[in-house]
Design a protein around this motif. Sequence first.
Motif, PDB file in Angstrom:
ATOM      1  N   GLU A  18       1.901   5.113   0.561  1.00  0.00           N
ATOM      2  CA  GLU A  18       0.961   4.019   0.765  1.00  0.00           C
ATOM      3  C   GLU A  18       1.312   2.877  -0.175  1.00  0.00           C
ATOM      4  N   ILE A  19       1.582   1.709   0.394  1.00  0.00           N
ATOM      5  CA  ILE A  19       1.845   0.516  -0.423  1.00  0.00           C
ATOM      6  C   ILE A  19       0.504  -0.072  -0.835  1.00  0.00           C
ATOM      7  N   THR A  20       0.339  -0.263  -2.158  1.00  0.00           N
ATOM      8  CA  THR A  20      -0.913  -0.822  -2.670  1.00  0.00           C
ATOM      9  C   THR A  20      -0.738  -2.211  -3.277  1.00  0.00           C
ATOM     10  N   ALA A  21       0.514  -2.612  -3.532  1.00  0.00           N
ATOM     11  CA  ALA A  21       0.768  -3.947  -4.099  1.00  0.00           C
ATOM     12  C   ALA A  21       2.214  -4.347  -3.827  1.00  0.00           C
ATOM     13  N   GLU A  22       2.472  -5.661  -3.939  1.00  0.00           N
ATOM     14  CA  GLU A  22       3.810  -6.219  -3.743  1.00  0.00           C
ATOM     15  C   GLU A  22       4.113  -7.185  -4.880  1.00  0.00           C
ATOM     16  N   TYR A  23       5.376  -7.205  -5.280  1.00  0.00           N
ATOM     17  CA  TYR A  23       5.828  -8.179  -6.265  1.00  0.00           C
ATOM     18  C   TYR A  23       7.316  -8.407  -6.022  1.00  0.00           C
ATOM     19  N   GLY A  24       7.676  -9.538  -5.492  1.00  0.00           N
ATOM     20  CA  GLY A  24       9.074  -9.819  -5.178  1.00  0.00           C
ATOM     21  C   GLY A  24       9.641  -8.774  -4.229  1.00  0.00           C
ATOM     22  N   HIS A  25      10.743  -8.141  -4.640  1.00  0.00           N
ATOM     23  CA  HIS A  25      11.386  -7.113  -3.817  1.00  0.00           C
ATOM     24  C   HIS A  25      10.847  -5.717  -4.113  1.00  0.00           C
ATOM     25  N   TRP A  26       9.747  -5.638  -4.809  1.00  0.00           N
ATOM     26  CA  TRP A  26       9.195  -4.350  -5.243  1.00  0.00           C
ATOM     27  C   TRP A  26       7.859  -4.071  -4.578  1.00  0.00           C
ATOM     28  N   ARG A  27       7.615  -2.774  -4.322  1.00  0.00           N
ATOM     29  CA  ARG A  27       6.349  -2.342  -3.730  1.00  0.00           C
ATOM     30  C   ARG A  27       5.769  -1.237  -4.601  1.00  0.00           C
ATOM     31  N   ARG A  28       4.492  -1.399  -4.959  1.00  0.00           N
ATOM     32  CA  ARG A  28       3.815  -0.319  -5.679  1.00  0.00           C
ATOM     33  C   ARG A  28       3.322   0.663  -4.637  1.00  0.00           C
ATOM     34  N   GLY A  75       7.366  -0.274 -13.649  1.00  0.00           N
ATOM     35  CA  GLY A  75       7.067  -1.662 -13.327  1.00  0.00           C
ATOM     36  C   GLY A  75       8.032  -2.183 -12.284  1.00  0.00           C
ATOM     37  N   PRO A  76       7.809  -3.413 -11.798  1.00  0.00           N
ATOM     38  CA  PRO A  76       8.608  -3.961 -10.688  1.00  0.00           C
ATOM     39  C   PRO A  76       9.912  -4.636 -11.103  1.00  0.00           C
ATOM     40  N   SER A  77      10.814  -3.882 -11.733  1.00  0.00           N
ATOM     41  CA  SER A  77      12.159  -4.397 -12.023  1.00  0.00           C
ATOM     42  C   SER A  77      13.046  -3.235 -12.454  1.00  0.00           C
ATOM     43  N   ALA A 126     -11.408  -6.601   2.768  1.00  0.00           N
ATOM     44  CA  ALA A 126     -11.066  -5.964   4.034  1.00  0.00           C
ATOM     45  C   ALA A 126      -9.845  -6.611   4.672  1.00  0.00           C
ATOM     46  N   GLU A 127      -9.587  -7.860   4.345  1.00  0.00           N
ATOM     47  CA  GLU A 127      -8.472  -8.588   4.940  1.00  0.00           C
ATOM     48  C   GLU A 127      -7.366  -8.866   3.926  1.00  0.00           C
ATOM     49  N   GLU A 128      -7.266  -8.062   2.881  1.00  0.00           N
ATOM     50  CA  GLU A 128      -6.262  -8.329   1.853  1.00  0.00           C
ATOM     51  C   GLU A 128      -4.862  -8.221   2.435  1.00  0.00           C
ATOM     52  N   ARG A 129      -4.037  -9.176   2.075  1.00  0.00           N
ATOM     53  CA  ARG A 129      -2.656  -9.243   2.563  1.00  0.00           C
ATOM     54  C   ARG A 129      -1.713  -9.325   1.379  1.00  0.00           C
ATOM     55  N   GLY A 130      -0.530  -8.756   1.555  1.00  0.00           N
ATOM     56  CA  GLY A 130       0.472  -8.811   0.508  1.00  0.00           C
ATOM     57  C   GLY A 130       0.964 -10.224   0.297  1.00  0.00           C
ATOM     58  N   PRO A 131       1.136 -10.657  -0.945  1.00  0.00           N
ATOM     59  CA  PRO A 131       1.566 -12.028  -1.223  1.00  0.00           C
ATOM     60  C   PRO A 131       3.017 -12.298  -0.805  1.00  0.00           C
ATOM     61  N   VAL A 132       3.820 -11.259  -0.634  1.00  0.00           N
ATOM     62  CA  VAL A 132       5.229 -11.432  -0.277  1.00  0.00           C
ATOM     63  C   VAL A 132       5.421 -11.331   1.237  1.00  0.00           C
ATOM     64  N   THR A 133       4.865 -10.284   1.844  1.00  0.00           N
ATOM     65  CA  THR A 133       5.109 -10.014   3.269  1.00  0.00           C
ATOM     66  C   THR A 133       3.998 -10.516   4.182  1.00  0.00           C
ATOM     67  N   ASN A 134       2.841 -10.785   3.628  1.00  0.00           N
ATOM     68  CA  ASN A 134       1.646 -11.142   4.387  1.00  0.00           C
ATOM     69  C   ASN A 134       1.194  -9.988   5.312  1.00  0.00           C
ATOM     70  N   TRP A 162       6.487   1.848  -8.872  1.00  0.00           N
ATOM     71  CA  TRP A 162       7.150   0.748  -8.167  1.00  0.00           C
ATOM     72  C   TRP A 162       8.482   1.213  -7.590  1.00  0.00           C
ATOM     73  N   VAL A 163       8.711   0.881  -6.310  1.00  0.00           N
ATOM     74  CA  VAL A 163       9.921   1.257  -5.584  1.00  0.00           C
ATOM     75  C   VAL A 163      10.513  -0.013  -4.981  1.00  0.00           C
ATOM     76  N   HIS A 164      11.845  -0.130  -5.000  1.00  0.00           N
ATOM     77  CA  HIS A 164      12.496  -1.279  -4.380  1.00  0.00           C
ATOM     78  C   HIS A 164      12.295  -1.211  -2.872  1.00  0.00           C
ATOM     79  N   TYR A 165      12.019  -2.355  -2.260  1.00  0.00           N
ATOM     80  CA  TYR A 165      11.686  -2.383  -0.836  1.00  0.00           C
ATOM     81  C   TYR A 165      12.802  -1.846   0.057  1.00  0.00           C
ATOM     82  N   SER A 166      14.054  -1.912  -0.388  1.00  0.00           N
ATOM     83  CA  SER A 166      15.171  -1.448   0.431  1.00  0.00           C
ATOM     84  C   SER A 166      15.155   0.069   0.632  1.00  0.00           C
TER      85      SER A 166
END
Length: 167
Positions: A70-80, A51-53, A24-32, A90-94
Amino acid sequence: MIRKLWGLGLCLALLCGASLAQAAEERGPVTNLPLPRFVSMKAGEGNVRRGPSLTHRIDWVYTRRDMPLEITAEYGHWRRVRDREGAGGWVHYSLLSGVRTVIVEEDMLDIRSRPDVAAPVEARLRAGVIAYLGECAQDWCELQAGGYDGWARRSALWGVTAADLQN
């Protein structure tokens, strides 16, 4: 023997309870920031990759600016992300914006002057229209679309979560 089983049951219940609380409190590892969460497409066109690249294959291209995702995951500059139809990648965060939008899921949805079924209808929106999301309260959300501003039933919108509700 019963005492041991009861202790094992309590231990399992505590473990399950902890995992439910963590989910219930899951947070993204990149953005929190919370996961999952909704964003919108900032760009008018954005590649969705496997994939995230940049080396991963492009599966398709989103071509609708302001589309809620809907963002379901984060990896570096990428968002699933996942769209209304459940397709994702996967889409680049920009290419994404924190500006909240929703998609109207009910054809000829009444937009009312206040959050009440008896309130006057200000406009009607077709299914698939993208609207800007304002505040939400109980079963209603404030929207802006096509120069109109009003309230619509939350159940007729995709892109709203229970976390969006204000008490």
